[in-house]
Design an enzyme around this catalytic site. Structure first.
Site, PDB file in Angstrom:
ATOM      1  N   GLU A  95      40.545  55.853  50.716  1.00  0.00           N
ATOM      2  CA  GLU A  95      39.544  54.817  50.442  1.00  0.00           C
ATOM      3  C   GLU A  95      38.127  55.346  50.631  1.00  0.00           C
ATOM      4  O   GLU A  95      37.240  55.047  49.831  1.00  0.00           O
ATOM      5  CB  GLU A  95      39.785  53.587  51.320  1.00  0.00           C
ATOM      6  CG  GLU A  95      41.023  52.815  50.943  1.00  0.00           C
ATOM      7  CD  GLU A  95      40.969  52.199  49.552  1.00  0.00           C
ATOM      8  OE1 GLU A  95      39.868  51.879  49.048  1.00  0.00           O
ATOM      9  OE2 GLU A  95      42.047  52.041  48.943  1.00  0.00           O
ATOM     10  N   GLU A  99      35.683  55.447  47.337  1.00  0.00           N
ATOM     11  CA  GLU A  99      34.557  54.518  47.276  1.00  0.00           C
ATOM     12  C   GLU A  99      33.201  55.181  47.474  1.00  0.00           C
ATOM     13  O   GLU A  99      32.221  54.738  46.887  1.00  0.00           O
ATOM     14  CB  GLU A  99      34.741  53.412  48.317  1.00  0.00           C
ATOM     15  CG  GLU A  99      35.919  52.512  48.005  1.00  0.00           C
ATOM     16  CD  GLU A  99      36.101  51.394  49.006  1.00  0.00           C
ATOM     17  OE1 GLU A  99      35.283  51.262  49.948  1.00  0.00           O
ATOM     18  OE2 GLU A  99      37.068  50.626  48.839  1.00  0.00           O
ATOM     19  N   GLU A 122      47.679  39.586  58.067  1.00  0.00           N
ATOM     20  CA  GLU A 122      46.925  40.797  57.712  1.00  0.00           C
ATOM     21  C   GLU A 122      46.463  41.516  58.974  1.00  0.00           C
ATOM     22  O   GLU A 122      45.915  40.913  59.891  1.00  0.00           O
ATOM     23  CB  GLU A 122      45.698  40.466  56.857  1.00  0.00           C
ATOM     24  CG  GLU A 122      44.903  41.707  56.497  1.00  0.00           C
ATOM     25  CD  GLU A 122      43.654  41.424  55.675  1.00  0.00           C
ATOM     26  OE1 GLU A 122      43.121  42.382  55.097  1.00  0.00           O
ATOM     27  OE2 GLU A 122      43.213  40.270  55.616  1.00  0.00           O
ATOM     28  N   GLU A 141      38.829  50.842  38.560  1.00  0.00           N
ATOM     29  CA  GLU A 141      38.182  50.380  37.330  1.00  0.00           C
ATOM     30  C   GLU A 141      37.412  49.075  37.524  1.00  0.00           C
ATOM     31  O   GLU A 141      36.394  48.839  36.882  1.00  0.00           O
ATOM     32  CB  GLU A 141      39.256  50.203  36.253  1.00  0.00           C
ATOM     33  CG  GLU A 141      38.716  49.956  34.876  1.00  0.00           C
ATOM     34  CD  GLU A 141      39.839  49.911  33.854  1.00  0.00           C
ATOM     35  OE1 GLU A 141      40.238  48.782  33.500  1.00  0.00           O
ATOM     36  OE2 GLU A 141      40.291  50.987  33.439  1.00  0.00           O
TER      37      GLU A 141
END
Length: 185
Positions: A95, A99, A122, A141
Site C-alpha cells: 500500500e 499510493e 474491522e 485505477e
C-alpha cells in the site's frame, strides 16, 4: 461481574447483505442474564495503515476525497487486505509503495485497533515506516489522491486542534509523536 460473565453467545446468524467490501450480518445472541437480543454488524476483511516518517521528521500524508463524508481528508497511507490470510506487513509495504511511491527499509508494528467495534469487526494494524526511498507509484485505477510531506509536529497540532477527523491518522500520529518525544523509536 467477572469478565467471562459479560460474554454473549451466538444463537443464530444470518447474512443480510453481501457486498464487495462489506458484509452485514444479523445475529441473535444469548445475553449474560439469559435473555436474547439482536446484533447487526459488519464483517470486514481487515486493513493496514502506515505512518511513513522521513529522516527530517516529516510524514507522508495523502489528501483524498471520501465519498461517505463528502470531504477531502488528510490521511496516512492505508488499504484493505487482499485476503484475511494476507501478511499485514506485506500489505503495508504494498500500500505504501502503490499510493506514495515510498519504500521503507525499517518497519515497526504500532498495534491493532478497531475503528468501530460496536458494529464492525474491522481491525486495522498500524505500522511505522522509516528509512524511506522513492520509486514510482502504482495506484488503483479508481484511486485519486495528492501526497504531501507534513512535519510530525504540525500533524500532532492538527490532530489536537480537531483538524484531522480520520481515526487511523489520529491514532498513529499520537502514537508516533509520543514515541518521538519519549525517544522510544
Amino acid at each position: 461481574m467477572l469478565e467471562q460473565e459479560l460474554a454473549e453467545r451466538k444463537l443464530t446468524s444470518k447474512e443480510i447483505f453481501d457486498g464487495r467490501i462489506l458484509h452485514v450480518f444479523e445475529d441473535t445472541v444469548l445475553l449474560p442474564n439469559g435473555k436474547s437480543a439482536s446484533r447487526e454488524y459488519l464483517r470486514h476483511i481487515g486493513a493496514v495503515c502506515i505512518i511513513p516518517l522521513l529522516h527530517n521528521g516529516d510524514v507522508l500524508v495523502e489528501r483524498q476525497y471520501r465519498y461517505p463524508v463528502g470531504q477531502v481528508l488528510t490521511e496516512i497511507p492505508a488499504g484493505k487486505l487482499d485476503s484475511r490470510d494476507e501478511d499485514h506487513l506485506l500489505a503495508a509495504q504494498r500500500e505504501l509503495r502503490e499510493e506514495t511511491g515510498a519504500v521503507a527499509d525499517s518497519w515497526q508494528s504500532l498495534g491493532v485497533f478497531y475503528p468501530a467495534c460496536a458494529y464492525s469487526d474491522e481491525a486495522i494494524e498500524m505500522f511505522l515506516a522509516r528509512d524511506i526511498t522513492f520509486t514510482a507509484c502504482d495506484r488503483d485505477e479508481d484511486e485519486f489522491l495528492n501526497v504531501a510531506r507534513v512535519p510530525l509536529e504540525r500533524l500532532y497540532a492538527d490532530v489536537m486542534a480537531g483538524n484531522i477527523p480520520d481515526a487511523k491518522t489520529q491514532i498513529a500520529v499520537l502514537k508516533v509523536y509520543s514515541m518521538v518525544n519519549r525517544k522510544t523509536l
